[in-house]
Design a protein around this motif. Sequence first.
Motif, PDB file in Angstrom:
ATOM      1  N   ASN A 172       0.827  -1.201   0.000  1.00 56.33           N
ATOM      2  CA  ASN A 172       0.000   0.000   0.000  1.00 56.33           C
ATOM      3  C   ASN A 172       0.864   1.254   0.000  1.00 56.33           C
ATOM      4  OD1 ASN A 172      -2.637  -1.314   0.223  1.00 56.33           O
ATOM      5  ND2 ASN A 172      -1.918  -1.956   2.242  1.00 56.33           N
ATOM      6  N   ALA A 173       0.505   2.196  -0.873  1.00 56.68           N
ATOM      7  CA  ALA A 173       1.243   3.452  -0.971  1.00 56.68           C
ATOM      8  C   ALA A 173       1.169   4.217   0.346  1.00 56.68           C
ATOM      9  CB  ALA A 173       0.676   4.301  -2.106  1.00 56.68           C
ATOM     10  N   ILE A 174       2.220   5.009   0.609  1.00 52.12           N
ATOM     11  CA  ILE A 174       2.258   5.806   1.835  1.00 52.12           C
ATOM     12  C   ILE A 174       1.955   7.268   1.510  1.00 52.12           C
ATOM     13  CG2 ILE A 174       3.909   4.261   2.934  1.00 52.12           C
ATOM     14  CD1 ILE A 174       6.069   6.382   2.338  1.00 52.12           C
ATOM     15  N   LYS A 175       1.500   7.990   2.490  1.00 49.14           N
ATOM     16  CA  LYS A 175       1.142   9.391   2.306  1.00 49.14           C
ATOM     17  C   LYS A 175       2.379  10.227   1.989  1.00 49.14           C
ATOM     18  CE  LYS A 175      -1.302  13.207   4.561  1.00 49.14           C
ATOM     19  NZ  LYS A 175      -2.004  13.662   5.794  1.00 49.14           N
ATOM     20  N   GLY A 176       2.264  11.049   0.954  1.00 51.60           N
ATOM     21  CA  GLY A 176       3.333  11.967   0.594  1.00 51.60           C
ATOM     22  C   GLY A 176       4.290  11.453  -0.455  1.00 51.60           C
ATOM     23  N   ALA A 177       4.200  10.162  -0.815  1.00 48.69           N
ATOM     24  CA  ALA A 177       5.150   9.574  -1.768  1.00 48.69           C
ATOM     25  C   ALA A 177       4.465   9.263  -3.089  1.00 48.69           C
ATOM     26  CB  ALA A 177       5.769   8.310  -1.190  1.00 48.69           C
ATOM     27  N   LEU A 178       5.241   9.394  -4.180  1.00 51.29           N
ATOM     28  CA  LEU A 178       4.775   9.020  -5.517  1.00 51.29           C
ATOM     29  C   LEU A 178       5.658   7.954  -6.154  1.00 51.29           C
ATOM     30  CD1 LEU A 178       3.759  12.342  -7.329  1.00 51.29           C
ATOM     31  CD2 LEU A 178       2.278  10.430  -6.783  1.00 51.29           C
ATOM     32  N   TYR A 179       6.913   7.906  -5.751  1.00 53.31           N
ATOM     33  CA  TYR A 179       7.930   7.063  -6.384  1.00 53.31           C
ATOM     34  C   TYR A 179       8.214   5.860  -5.491  1.00 53.31           C
ATOM     35  CZ  TYR A 179      12.775   5.830  -7.749  1.00 53.31           C
ATOM     36  OH  TYR A 179      13.920   5.178  -8.118  1.00 53.31           O
ATOM     37  N   TYR A 180       8.230   4.656  -6.095  1.00 58.29           N
ATOM     38  CA  TYR A 180       8.494   3.436  -5.333  1.00 58.29           C
ATOM     39  C   TYR A 180       9.410   2.512  -6.136  1.00 58.29           C
ATOM     40  CZ  TYR A 180       4.459   4.996  -2.646  1.00 58.29           C
ATOM     41  OH  TYR A 180       3.598   5.737  -1.880  1.00 58.29           O
ATOM     42  N   GLN A 181      10.396   1.945  -5.450  1.00 55.83           N
ATOM     43  CA  GLN A 181      11.280   0.973  -6.095  1.00 55.83           C
ATOM     44  C   GLN A 181      11.489  -0.213  -5.157  1.00 55.83           C
ATOM     45  OE1 GLN A 181      15.323   2.185  -7.239  1.00 55.83           O
ATOM     46  NE2 GLN A 181      15.058   0.987  -9.104  1.00 55.83           N
ATOM     47  N   LEU A 182      11.305  -1.413  -5.706  1.00 56.48           N
ATOM     48  CA  LEU A 182      11.429  -2.645  -4.934  1.00 56.48           C
ATOM     49  C   LEU A 182      12.806  -3.261  -5.117  1.00 56.48           C
ATOM     50  CD1 LEU A 182      10.282  -5.152  -3.357  1.00 56.48           C
ATOM     51  CD2 LEU A 182       9.533  -6.013  -5.595  1.00 56.48           C
ATOM     52  N   ASN A 183      13.369  -3.722  -4.016  1.00 60.89           N
ATOM     53  CA  ASN A 183      14.590  -4.522  -4.029  1.00 60.89           C
ATOM     54  C   ASN A 183      14.326  -5.765  -3.185  1.00 60.89           C
ATOM     55  OD1 ASN A 183      17.167  -5.594  -3.980  1.00 60.89           O
ATOM     56  ND2 ASN A 183      17.968  -4.104  -2.517  1.00 60.89           N
ATOM     57  N   ILE A 184      14.453  -6.949  -3.791  1.00 64.05           N
ATOM     58  CA  ILE A 184      14.342  -8.200  -3.041  1.00 64.05           C
ATOM     59  C   ILE A 184      15.760  -8.655  -2.716  1.00 64.05           C
ATOM     60  CG2 ILE A 184      13.559 -10.592  -3.054  1.00 64.05           C
ATOM     61  CD1 ILE A 184      11.330  -9.815  -4.928  1.00 64.05           C
ATOM     62  N   ARG A 185      16.101  -8.617  -1.446  1.00 65.67           N
ATOM     63  CA  ARG A 185      17.452  -8.956  -0.986  1.00 65.67           C
ATOM     64  C   ARG A 185      17.419 -10.325  -0.309  1.00 65.67           C
ATOM     65  NH1 ARG A 185      20.604  -4.424   2.200  1.00 65.67           N
ATOM     66  NH2 ARG A 185      20.858  -3.758   0.017  1.00 65.67           N
ATOM     67  N   PHE A 186      18.122 -11.279  -0.912  1.00 65.46           N
ATOM     68  CA  PHE A 186      18.177 -12.635  -0.354  1.00 65.46           C
ATOM     69  C   PHE A 186      19.411 -12.768   0.536  1.00 65.46           C
ATOM     70  CE2 PHE A 186      19.600 -17.136  -0.741  1.00 65.46           C
ATOM     71  CZ  PHE A 186      18.547 -17.709  -0.031  1.00 65.46           C
ATOM     72  N   HIS A 187      19.167 -13.076   1.804  1.00 67.34           N
ATOM     73  CA  HIS A 187      20.252 -13.221   2.775  1.00 67.34           C
ATOM     74  C   HIS A 187      20.646 -14.692   2.903  1.00 67.34           C
ATOM     75  CE1 HIS A 187      20.027  -9.098   4.502  1.00 67.34           C
ATOM     76  NE2 HIS A 187      18.761  -9.177   4.110  1.00 67.34           N
ATOM     77  N   TYR A 188      21.936 -14.929   3.083  1.00 71.92           N
ATOM     78  CA  TYR A 188      22.409 -16.290   3.319  1.00 71.92           C
ATOM     79  C   TYR A 188      23.731 -16.243   4.075  1.00 71.92           C
ATOM     80  CZ  TYR A 188      25.562 -15.549  -0.707  1.00 71.92           C
ATOM     81  OH  TYR A 188      26.523 -15.072  -1.569  1.00 71.92           O
ATOM     82  N   THR A 189      24.090 -17.388   4.653  1.00 69.87           N
ATOM     83  CA  THR A 189      25.363 -17.527   5.358  1.00 69.87           C
ATOM     84  C   THR A 189      26.287 -18.394   4.523  1.00 69.87           C
ATOM     85  OG1 THR A 189      24.286 -17.340   7.512  1.00 69.87           O
ATOM     86  CG2 THR A 189      26.489 -18.307   7.472  1.00 69.87           C
ATOM     87  N   GLU A 190      27.507 -17.924   4.350  1.00 71.26           N
ATOM     88  CA  GLU A 190      28.477 -18.636   3.524  1.00 71.26           C
ATOM     89  C   GLU A 190      29.647 -19.097   4.380  1.00 71.26           C
ATOM     90  OE1 GLU A 190      29.566 -17.574  -0.731  1.00 71.26           O
ATOM     91  OE2 GLU A 190      31.250 -16.696   0.374  1.00 71.26           O
TER      92      GLU A 190
END
Length: 325
Positions: A172-190
């Motif tokens: 859901n969009a937030i008040k005051g914002a028009l621009y949105y960018q998604l980043n899916i960050r996959f975490h792992y242990t190496e």
Amino acid sequence: MSMNSIKIFFSLVLSVLLFNSCEKEVNINADWEDITIVYGLINPNDSVSYLRIEKAYLSDGDIFQDAQIADSNLYKNFLEVEIYSNNKTIVFDTITIFNKEDGIFYAPRMQVYYAVTKNQLNTNDIYKLKVTNPESGKKITSETKLIDASHISFDYPNYSVSFVNDKEIIFNAIKGALYYQLNIRFHYTEGIISGNDTSFSAEYVDWVFPAIYSSDDLGGEELEIPYFGEEFYANLNSHIPHINNVIRYGGQAELIISSADRTFQTYLDLNKPSNSIVQDRPAFTNINNGYGIFASRSVGGKMVSLNSKSEKKLVDDYPDLKFQF
């Protein structure tokens, strides 16, 4: 300057060079004028806020070479910089960063203005910027209304996400914002195996999506960002090294939504590459007595697990990555 103006300008210069045999030098630069350039995006959740404040410069040579010289861009004297609301004033000081990426301007060192803003910014307030040059008395001002994405809500996923099928991230969009960018960050242990020892480290891989815009900045609008499940695995496969002496433990996926206000969205729209033959576009600035942008941004998100089928696919279909869950 328009293309026609440029053509006329260089035609005039050429005429002077061809027909004025008495003039040995032609100065095509106008008199220098103090023009302040400001770039600042304020995030209420940042521990430290940064502003880039420099000056425009004239060049008798290659402007791109001169851009690589710090003295071409920086004021020689210290500027008085502050942001303030009805309740509080925050004063900025100078600091040198050492990790600026290479580009048109000088790097990797760059002087910026900074202030510690952890727990100092109120998301309900309008913040005003004031820059004062104590030598000239010149004042530069602007203002922005802060936005807050720290509690952004998601309709999908809830607790786990599937990459076996093609789906959509829904929020859901937030008040005051028009621009949105998604980043899916996959975490792992190496774990790197060396003899009888194994050295573990926390790692992650980002999957960044193109930005989208909401229809207004009132908030509450349901936004969808579709994704192809196979691209999640292809992204991991291309960014994680294929080595033998390693064990990897899969972790969670972090959904990161970066948002920004209408000012930032307008600035991006007017500065993005154009496919039109008409290259003249209006210069955008919301800096009074200068140029640049002073706007609001915010970052929010959530952590989710991969569902069991998605975990199994990563282990079974990509054995070279050596993942376990």
